[in-house]
Design a protein around this motif. Structure first.
Motif, PDB file in Angstrom:
ATOM      1  N   LEU A  80       0.842  -1.186   0.000  1.00 38.31           N
ATOM      2  CA  LEU A  80       0.000   0.000   0.000  1.00 38.31           C
ATOM      3  C   LEU A  80       0.880   1.240   0.000  1.00 38.31           C
ATOM      4  O   LEU A  80       2.016   1.200   0.469  1.00 38.31           O
ATOM      5  CB  LEU A  80      -0.897   0.006   1.239  1.00 38.31           C
ATOM      6  N   PRO A  81       0.365   2.349  -0.493  1.00 41.46           N
ATOM      7  CA  PRO A  81       1.138   3.597  -0.423  1.00 41.46           C
ATOM      8  C   PRO A  81       1.503   3.926   1.016  1.00 41.46           C
ATOM      9  O   PRO A  81       0.759   3.601   1.947  1.00 41.46           O
ATOM     10  CB  PRO A  81       0.175   4.644  -0.989  1.00 41.46           C
ATOM     11  N   ALA A  82       2.636   4.565   1.205  1.00 42.95           N
ATOM     12  CA  ALA A  82       3.085   4.938   2.550  1.00 42.95           C
ATOM     13  C   ALA A  82       2.001   5.733   3.269  1.00 42.95           C
ATOM     14  O   ALA A  82       1.370   6.610   2.695  1.00 42.95           O
ATOM     15  CB  ALA A  82       4.371   5.755   2.456  1.00 42.95           C
ATOM     16  N   GLY A  83       1.789   5.398   4.524  1.00 43.78           N
ATOM     17  CA  GLY A  83       0.810   6.126   5.333  1.00 43.78           C
ATOM     18  C   GLY A  83      -0.622   5.677   5.157  1.00 43.78           C
ATOM     19  O   GLY A  83      -1.512   6.190   5.822  1.00 43.78           O
ATOM     20  N   LEU A  84      -0.867   4.711   4.274  1.00 43.43           N
ATOM     21  CA  LEU A  84      -2.234   4.241   4.055  1.00 43.43           C
ATOM     22  C   LEU A  84      -2.368   2.839   4.638  1.00 43.43           C
ATOM     23  O   LEU A  84      -1.771   1.898   4.142  1.00 43.43           O
ATOM     24  CB  LEU A  84      -2.575   4.216   2.564  1.00 43.43           C
ATOM     25  N   ASP A  85      -3.140   2.726   5.675  1.00 37.92           N
ATOM     26  CA  ASP A  85      -3.354   1.440   6.325  1.00 37.92           C
ATOM     27  C   ASP A  85      -4.850   1.131   6.268  1.00 37.92           C
ATOM     28  O   ASP A  85      -5.615   1.499   7.161  1.00 37.92           O
ATOM     29  CB  ASP A  85      -2.847   1.485   7.771  1.00 37.92           C
ATOM     30  N   VAL A  86      -5.267   0.485   5.198  1.00 40.35           N
ATOM     31  CA  VAL A  86      -6.676   0.209   4.966  1.00 40.35           C
ATOM     32  C   VAL A  86      -7.263  -0.645   6.082  1.00 40.35           C
ATOM     33  O   VAL A  86      -8.355  -0.369   6.575  1.00 40.35           O
ATOM     34  CB  VAL A  86      -6.885  -0.476   3.589  1.00 40.35           C
ATOM     35  N   ASP A  87      -6.536  -1.668   6.505  1.00 34.44           N
ATOM     36  CA  ASP A  87      -7.036  -2.540   7.558  1.00 34.44           C
ATOM     37  C   ASP A  87      -7.296  -1.751   8.841  1.00 34.44           C
ATOM     38  O   ASP A  87      -8.334  -1.904   9.475  1.00 34.44           O
ATOM     39  CB  ASP A  87      -6.057  -3.685   7.818  1.00 34.44           C
TER      40      ASP A  87
ATOM     41  N   VAL B 140     -18.602   9.754  -3.528  1.00 32.33           N
ATOM     42  CA  VAL B 140     -19.496   8.773  -2.901  1.00 32.33           C
ATOM     43  C   VAL B 140     -19.660   7.561  -3.810  1.00 32.33           C
ATOM     44  O   VAL B 140     -19.600   6.409  -3.355  1.00 32.33           O
ATOM     45  CB  VAL B 140     -20.872   9.391  -2.553  1.00 32.33           C
ATOM     46  N   ALA B 141     -19.840   7.791  -5.108  1.00 30.03           N
ATOM     47  CA  ALA B 141     -20.011   6.688  -6.057  1.00 30.03           C
ATOM     48  C   ALA B 141     -18.757   5.817  -6.128  1.00 30.03           C
ATOM     49  O   ALA B 141     -18.852   4.580  -6.135  1.00 30.03           O
ATOM     50  CB  ALA B 141     -20.366   7.235  -7.444  1.00 30.03           C
ATOM     51  N   VAL B 142     -17.594   6.430  -6.159  1.00 30.40           N
ATOM     52  CA  VAL B 142     -16.332   5.669  -6.201  1.00 30.40           C
ATOM     53  C   VAL B 142     -16.181   4.853  -4.918  1.00 30.40           C
ATOM     54  O   VAL B 142     -15.807   3.674  -4.952  1.00 30.40           O
ATOM     55  CB  VAL B 142     -15.118   6.609  -6.418  1.00 30.40           C
ATOM     56  N   PHE B 143     -16.472   5.473  -3.781  1.00 30.90           N
ATOM     57  CA  PHE B 143     -16.381   4.783  -2.493  1.00 30.90           C
ATOM     58  C   PHE B 143     -17.340   3.596  -2.458  1.00 30.90           C
ATOM     59  O   PHE B 143     -16.953   2.485  -2.064  1.00 30.90           O
ATOM     60  CB  PHE B 143     -16.697   5.778  -1.373  1.00 30.90           C
ATOM     61  N   ALA B 144     -18.579   3.796  -2.903  1.00 26.16           N
ATOM     62  CA  ALA B 144     -19.574   2.716  -2.902  1.00 26.16           C
ATOM     63  C   ALA B 144     -19.135   1.569  -3.811  1.00 26.16           C
ATOM     64  O   ALA B 144     -19.233   0.402  -3.440  1.00 26.16           O
ATOM     65  CB  ALA B 144     -20.935   3.257  -3.333  1.00 26.16           C
ATOM     66  N   ARG B 145     -18.642   1.896  -4.991  1.00 25.12           N
ATOM     67  CA  ARG B 145     -18.165   0.847  -5.906  1.00 25.12           C
ATOM     68  C   ARG B 145     -16.982   0.100  -5.312  1.00 25.12           C
ATOM     69  O   ARG B 145     -16.885  -1.120  -5.430  1.00 25.12           O
ATOM     70  CB  ARG B 145     -17.813   1.439  -7.267  1.00 25.12           C
ATOM     71  N   SER B 146     -16.090   0.827  -4.666  1.00 21.90           N
ATOM     72  CA  SER B 146     -14.914   0.196  -4.054  1.00 21.90           C
ATOM     73  C   SER B 146     -15.322  -0.734  -2.919  1.00 21.90           C
ATOM     74  O   SER B 146     -14.786  -1.840  -2.790  1.00 21.90           O
ATOM     75  CB  SER B 146     -13.943   1.261  -3.543  1.00 21.90           C
ATOM     76  N   LEU B 147     -16.259  -0.308  -2.088  1.00 21.80           N
ATOM     77  CA  LEU B 147     -16.741  -1.173  -1.010  1.00 21.80           C
ATOM     78  C   LEU B 147     -17.429  -2.417  -1.561  1.00 21.80           C
ATOM     79  O   LEU B 147     -17.243  -3.514  -1.041  1.00 21.80           O
ATOM     80  CB  LEU B 147     -17.699  -0.407  -0.092  1.00 21.80           C
ATOM     81  N   THR B 148     -18.203  -2.235  -2.607  1.00 25.17           N
ATOM     82  CA  THR B 148     -18.875  -3.378  -3.236  1.00 25.17           C
ATOM     83  C   THR B 148     -17.842  -4.359  -3.764  1.00 25.17           C
ATOM     84  O   THR B 148     -17.942  -5.570  -3.533  1.00 25.17           O
ATOM     85  CB  THR B 148     -19.798  -2.906  -4.383  1.00 25.17           C
ATOM     86  N   ARG B 149     -16.841  -3.848  -4.425  1.00 24.40           N
ATOM     87  CA  ARG B 149     -15.781  -4.706  -4.967  1.00 24.40           C
ATOM     88  C   ARG B 149     -15.050  -5.443  -3.845  1.00 24.40           C
ATOM     89  O   ARG B 149     -14.798  -6.649  -3.930  1.00 24.40           O
ATOM     90  CB  ARG B 149     -14.806  -3.855  -5.767  1.00 24.40           C
ATOM     91  N   LEU B 150     -14.745  -4.737  -2.764  1.00 21.86           N
ATOM     92  CA  LEU B 150     -14.070  -5.346  -1.628  1.00 21.86           C
ATOM     93  C   LEU B 150     -14.940  -6.441  -1.007  1.00 21.86           C
ATOM     94  O   LEU B 150     -14.468  -7.549  -0.738  1.00 21.86           O
ATOM     95  CB  LEU B 150     -13.728  -4.281  -0.583  1.00 21.86           C
ATOM     96  N   ASN B 151     -16.208  -6.144  -0.778  1.00 23.29           N
ATOM     97  CA  ASN B 151     -17.114  -7.137  -0.187  1.00 23.29           C
ATOM     98  C   ASN B 151     -17.309  -8.345  -1.091  1.00 23.29           C
ATOM     99  O   ASN B 151     -17.346  -9.480  -0.619  1.00 23.29           O
ATOM    100  CB  ASN B 151     -18.461  -6.500   0.157  1.00 23.29           C
TER     101      ASN B 151
END
Length: 149
Positions: A5-12, A131-142
């Motif tokens: 992941l890019p430096a400073g980004l901790d998704v978990d 919001v749309a990008v975030f929603a699509r990203s969450l859907t993809r992750l799930n």
């Protein structure tokens, strides 16, 4: 794709932090559904509400990845609170399906409306595209998590 992941980004970390906040908020709001409903049973209740034709206890246990005895205790608790009821399974006369009582469904629907409004308030300074990008990203992750976890 690289696993770094890019430096400073901790998704978990950030997902855990958000889930913790949502859970804490949920705990404070469960009284809207029933004053004695606990968070563990709440997760079971949501599955029951999302199965309008009913769901077997064993299906709930499988979906949540818990032992059948854990599901059985949660189901018994919700029955005692008057939140759910059992109906005969039309496909198997020996089995029963769990369904939410109409007043429970209404309370859960109101709880979800309130939760949705709180989320919209958190996103009120985001653009519709963000919001749309975030929603699509969450859907993809799930979607991926359903096949990988």
């Amino acid at each position: 794709m690289t696993s770094e992941l890019p430096a400073g980004l901790d998704v978990d970390f950030e997902l855990t932090r958000f889930v913790r906040r949502v859970r804490a908020r949920s705990l404070r709001s469960l009284g809207e559904i029933h004053p004695r409903l606990d968070y563990g049973s709440f997760t079971f209740l949501l599955l029951i509400c999302d199965a309008p034709d009913g769901i077997r206890g064993s299906e709930i246990a499988e979906e949540l990845g818990v032992h059948k005895s854990t599901a059985s205790r949660a189901i018994a608790s919700m029955e005692k609170l008057g939140l759910i009821t059992r109906i005969p399974d039309p496909d198997d006369g020996r089995a029963h399906l769990l369904v939410a009582r109409p007043e429970t469904e209404a309370r859960v629907a109101e709880y979800r409306r309130n939760s949705h409004e709180r989320l919209l308030a958190l996103l009120d300074d985001w653009t519709p595209e963000e919001v749309a990008v975030f929603a699509r990203s969450l859907t993809r992750l799930n979607d991926r998590a359903e096949t990988e976890f």
